[in-house]
Scaffold this motif. Structure first.
Motif, PDB file in Angstrom:
ATOM      1  N   LEU A  57       0.866  -1.177   0.000  1.00 56.50           N
ATOM      2  CA  LEU A  57       0.000   0.000   0.000  1.00 56.50           C
ATOM      3  C   LEU A  57       0.908   1.234   0.000  1.00 56.50           C
ATOM      4  N   PRO A  58       0.707   2.169  -0.939  1.00 54.01           N
ATOM      5  CA  PRO A  58       1.547   3.382  -0.919  1.00 54.01           C
ATOM      6  C   PRO A  58       1.462   4.063   0.443  1.00 54.01           C
TER       7      PRO A  58
ATOM      8  N   ILE B 158       1.105  -2.512  13.164  1.00 58.43           N
ATOM      9  CA  ILE B 158      -0.296  -2.171  13.411  1.00 58.43           C
ATOM     10  C   ILE B 158      -1.127  -2.978  12.411  1.00 58.43           C
ATOM     11  N   ASN B 159      -1.884  -3.933  12.915  1.00 61.21           N
ATOM     12  CA  ASN B 159      -2.733  -4.766  12.068  1.00 61.21           C
ATOM     13  C   ASN B 159      -4.180  -4.319  12.235  1.00 61.21           C
TER      14      ASN B 159
ATOM     15  N   ALA C  86      -5.161  -5.282   6.761  1.00 60.29           N
ATOM     16  CA  ALA C  86      -4.024  -4.380   6.556  1.00 60.29           C
ATOM     17  C   ALA C  86      -3.008  -4.572   7.670  1.00 60.29           C
ATOM     18  N   SER C  87      -1.737  -4.425   7.323  1.00 62.07           N
ATOM     19  CA  SER C  87      -0.648  -4.512   8.300  1.00 62.07           C
ATOM     20  C   SER C  87       0.357  -3.413   7.992  1.00 62.07           C
ATOM     21  N   LEU C  88       0.674  -2.628   9.017  1.00 62.38           N
ATOM     22  CA  LEU C  88       1.549  -1.464   8.858  1.00 62.38           C
ATOM     23  C   LEU C  88       2.801  -1.682   9.695  1.00 62.38           C
TER      24      LEU C  88
ATOM     25  N   VAL D  74       5.440   7.652  19.470  1.00 59.12           N
ATOM     26  CA  VAL D  74       5.279   8.097  18.084  1.00 59.12           C
ATOM     27  C   VAL D  74       5.992   7.078  17.199  1.00 59.12           C
ATOM     28  N   VAL D  75       5.259   6.512  16.251  1.00 56.13           N
ATOM     29  CA  VAL D  75       5.856   5.531  15.338  1.00 56.13           C
ATOM     30  C   VAL D  75       5.740   6.040  13.908  1.00 56.13           C
ATOM     31  N   GLU D  76       6.693   5.605  13.085  1.00 59.61           N
ATOM     32  CA  GLU D  76       6.640   5.905  11.659  1.00 59.61           C
ATOM     33  C   GLU D  76       6.308   4.612  10.926  1.00 59.61           C
ATOM     34  N   VAL D  77       5.337   4.683  10.032  1.00 58.54           N
ATOM     35  CA  VAL D  77       5.010   3.506   9.220  1.00 58.54           C
ATOM     36  C   VAL D  77       6.021   3.452   8.077  1.00 58.54           C
ATOM     37  N   ILE D  78       6.776   2.351   8.004  1.00 59.72           N
ATOM     38  CA  ILE D  78       7.845   2.273   7.002  1.00 59.72           C
ATOM     39  C   ILE D  78       7.524   1.284   5.883  1.00 59.72           C
ATOM     40  N   ALA D  79       6.511   0.477   6.066  1.00 60.95           N
ATOM     41  CA  ALA D  79       6.033  -0.413   4.987  1.00 60.95           C
ATOM     42  C   ALA D  79       4.583  -0.735   5.292  1.00 60.95           C
TER      43      ALA D  79
END
Lengths: 178, 178
Positions: free
Chosen positions: A6-7, A71-72, A119-121, A138-143
């Protein structure tokens, strides 16, 4: 159903509506999953998310040192698993086995993705400075990965005490809003 | 419909599902309203909420010095007003008048409550230390009001680009979760 990439600029579209999520963490070969509703977007790209993982949660001890999580996002058919996961601790049980959640290796981080979620982030913690006061990370979604259910997902939204609102119909309005 | 006092320990039940909200602020006799989806609960009692008010938002200049706001929760019939409010700035317009939103005096803070919303949460900012980096404010809800629609509200949940999921049916499951 098979998840595809997912972009990252679309990640906010999955989290902004406020669904219950299943957060996975892992450390020393042991993975855990917790139910979580207290999250918010902080930025679009790169996608930044803040989430509350309390010091009482077993997951806190896995998240803190590894700084990784996934994060699912579950939909309505997983409601019983969502409640089950939220009602016991990883200290006492392998919650994946107990609630029929299948671990799938993530691509960038150690914690597993959950096959049954649409979805899984994959995330890394970028700021833990609010953890002591607010249990906030604070997390960054990297994929990011999602299957076709993500187009109009029947997400679960917790109203407290085991009452879940299930996502209803979509209203499309002309808007300049992102 | 008439709003009644809502016990503060029930506030999380309205915000945890992730609805779009209308945030009101006021300064020097001028009030404003903005559409906001980036919020999360941080604690149950007293209810602590974090929310993102960007430095581009006109509301930021009202919130910062006054440290007061009201979180108003609209339901589906207000969808067009929600989009309208999100698509213009208080710099250029009196958004209350333009979108038919009625200001009602709050009881503890200066910013108005919105009559047409089913719930209004009077807040004061308790922590702005994350505003510089994340545009994030921590507010405490100090008075809460809701009408009978709050029992099963048809809230709006933004999926991006003007697509709103409307809250569907409620699933009740036995749970130990608060």
């Amino acid at each position: 159903m098979r998840k595809r990439a997912l972009p990252l600029e679309r990640v906010y579209q999955l989290l902004e509506p406020g669904p219950v999520v299943l957060l996975t963490t892992a450390r020393k070969g042991r993975a855990n999953v917790m139910t979580l509703s207290w999250h918010a977007m902080l930025d679009f790209v790169p996608p930044l998310v803040c989430l509350v993982v309390s010091r009482q949660d077993y997951s806190r001890g896995l998240l803190n040192p590894t700084k990784q999580c996934v994060i699912n996002i579950p939909d309505a058919p997983l409601a019983r698993a969502v409640v089950g996961v939220g009602n016991c601790s990883g200290r006492d049980a392998d919650k994946f086995a107990r609630f029929g959640l299948t671990k799938v290796p993530a691509t960038v981080v150690r914690p597993p993705m959950i096959q049954e979620c649409f979805a899984s982030l994959e995330c890394r913690v970028v700021d833990s400075s609010m953890a002591d006061v607010y249990d906030l990370f604070v997390v960054e979604v990297i994929a990011a990965w999602a299957d076709s259910r993500a187009e109009n997902p029947r997400t679960l939204h917790h109203r407290g005490l085991g009452n879940f609102m299930i996502a209803g119909r979509t209203l499309r309005l002309p808007s300049k809003m992102k």
